[in-house]
Enzyme design. Structure first.
Site, PDB file in Angstrom:
ATOM      1  CB  CYS A 111      42.642  61.133   5.184  1.00 21.87           C
ATOM      2  SG  CYS A 111      41.322  61.167   6.422  1.00 21.87           S
ATOM      3  CB  CYS A 147      44.076  59.004  12.754  1.00 20.65           C
ATOM      4  SG  CYS A 147      42.352  59.536  12.691  1.00 20.65           S
ATOM      5  CB  CYS A 179      43.234  48.208   8.909  1.00 22.32           C
ATOM      6  SG  CYS A 179      42.091  46.893   8.906  1.00 22.32           S
ATOM      7  CD  GLU A 226      47.243  51.537  -1.896  1.00 20.63           C
ATOM      8  OE1 GLU A 226      48.294  51.216  -2.463  1.00 20.63           O
ATOM      9  OE2 GLU A 226      47.123  51.555  -0.660  1.00 20.63           O
ATOM     10  CB  CYS A 266      38.431  47.468   1.995  1.00 18.68           C
ATOM     11  SG  CYS A 266      38.959  48.873   2.985  1.00 18.68           S
ATOM     12  CB  CYS A 322      45.878  56.419   9.853  1.00  9.44           C
ATOM     13  SG  CYS A 322      45.160  55.979   8.258  1.00  9.44           S
TER      14      CYS A 322
END
Ligand code: SAH
Length: 370
Positions: A113, A117, A344, A93, A106, A120
């Protein structure tokens, strides 16, 4: 045809080298580079100041290909989110955030990933692979064309994309090899020509790579701190168990020294009842006071299955005030595009194939939970 060279992969020096390898004059690279990045052109026939013979040759051996757009969502607040196809069921994205005085894109650097975390949503997707430089650059290249088209402006109009942040899916420093050339292309005045303070790389804290970064490019640095002490940070950002806060901060100050940079931005996600108490703010102030630091408080953006809640606005404001009273610069990030899951930490993309996890675990010795 398969096997064509994707010119979106190439920095200007590399494009020059490649053209020379093809028996061409080096200065042609500048023209070609400008056609591609500044004018957003992918059709070699349209590059009218290149010799016909060169255009024919390029058609045979090269291409300018960004990932295909799978879908586009437009938020009520003007934010645009694209899902790009990066092969076999995988999507990444990219989000465009327009503001009065700037337009920020962004972008993502990896499919998924490995960093895990806890707050997230990308982490929940697992990890598939690193994006190529062409896929990273292609997000900007295509967004530029799409936005220019929808506004009726010229591609490359410098009012469209003024800022680029590597804050989408993935950990950019875990894909160092491809992120570095991409940043060079963003900064190059014959490329996207974005100033070094307007290209921001955000990292969760891969300390050795911050030192390497200082040697290779000159861009703004943001660091996902999220906690004022190691105990809490290790729970939220597991890479902290490998590189603690003291090591991380030392790397940040080194980066600024090397780059002659003004400050590092520290991102701090506001999680209700977890890291948002006034004593956390005081501890954070103590950590950063006297250093060239800015703090950006990010209201937590929820996603399905998360255990966290966003801190109430009054708590976030109190936290900011605690920091400001101690002489720190602190801002609260405006939440944009949350109606289209573009805020975010909400970028989930699609990672259907999670088999290629070796890269993350080998390179960084991380525990991979895919
Ligand atoms: N891997 C890089 C860049 C991607 S994330 C990094 O960690 O910095 C961009 C920012 O959004 C990071 O500060 C990240 O911690 C934050 N973030 C992640 N999930 C979030 C969420 N659910 N709500 C708000 N911010 C989040």
């Amino acid at each position: 045809m398969e096997g064509k060279t994707n010119l979106l992969d190439f920095t200007l020096p590399r494009l020059t080298e490649w053209l020379v390898e093809q028996g061409e004059k080096p200065f042609r690279a500048r023209q070609l580079f400008q056609w591609i990045h500044q004018r957003g052109v992918d059709d070699f026939d349209a590059m009218t100041d290149l010799a016909k013979s060169l255009r024919e040759k390029l058609k045979d051996i090269a291409e300018v290909t960004a990932p295909a757009i799978l879908s586009e969502h437009r938020s009520e607040d003007g934010t645009v989110k694209w899902l790009f196809d990066v092969g076999i069921g995988n999507g990444i994205e990219t989000v465009f955030i327009p503001e009065e005085d700037r337009g920020t894109l962004c972008i993502s650097s990896q499919v998924g990933c490995v960093l895990d975390c806890s707050f997230c949503s990308t982490a929940q997707q697992g990890f598939n692979r690193n994006l190529t430089a062409a896929e990273i650059v292609g997000q900007v290249w295509l967004a530029n064309r799409e936005l220019a088209g929808s506004l009726g402006w010229k591609v490359g109009d410098d009012r469209i994309i003024t800022n680029i942040v590597l804050m989408g899916m993935g950990e950019p420093l875990a894909n160092f090899r491809n992120v570095i050339p991409a940043i060079h292309i963003f900064l190059d005045d014959l490329g996207f020509d974005i100033s070094r303070r307007r290209v921001t790389l955000s990292t969760s804290g891969l300390v050795p790579q911050i030192y390497k970064l200082a040697e290779e490019v000159n861009c703004a640095l943001a660091v996902s701190l999220h906690a004022p002490n190691d105990e809490l940070r290790s729970q939220l950002v597991p890479i902290n168990r490998k590189h603690n806060i003291a090591e991380l901060l030392e790397a940040c100050w080194h980066y600024l020294d090397e780059q002659n940079g003004r400050s590092v931005t520290f991102e701090y996600v506001m999680l209700d009842g977890v890291n948002d108490r006034p004593e956390h703010a005081r501890e954070l102030a103590q950590l950063l006071r006297g250093h060239p630091a800015k703090i950006n408080l990010i209201p937590f953006n929820p996603f399905p299955g998360t255990q966290y809640r966003r801190s109430p606005l009054a708590v976030i404001e109190r936290f900011r005030d605690e920091l400001m009273q101690r002489g720190l610069i602190a801002t609260i990030r405006k939440t944009r595009g949350d109606d289209i899951d573009a805020a975010c930490g909400q970028l989930a993309g699609q990672v259907t194939d999670r088999t290629t996890v070796r890269l993350g675990s080998k390179t960084f010795g991380l525990q991979v939970r895919a």
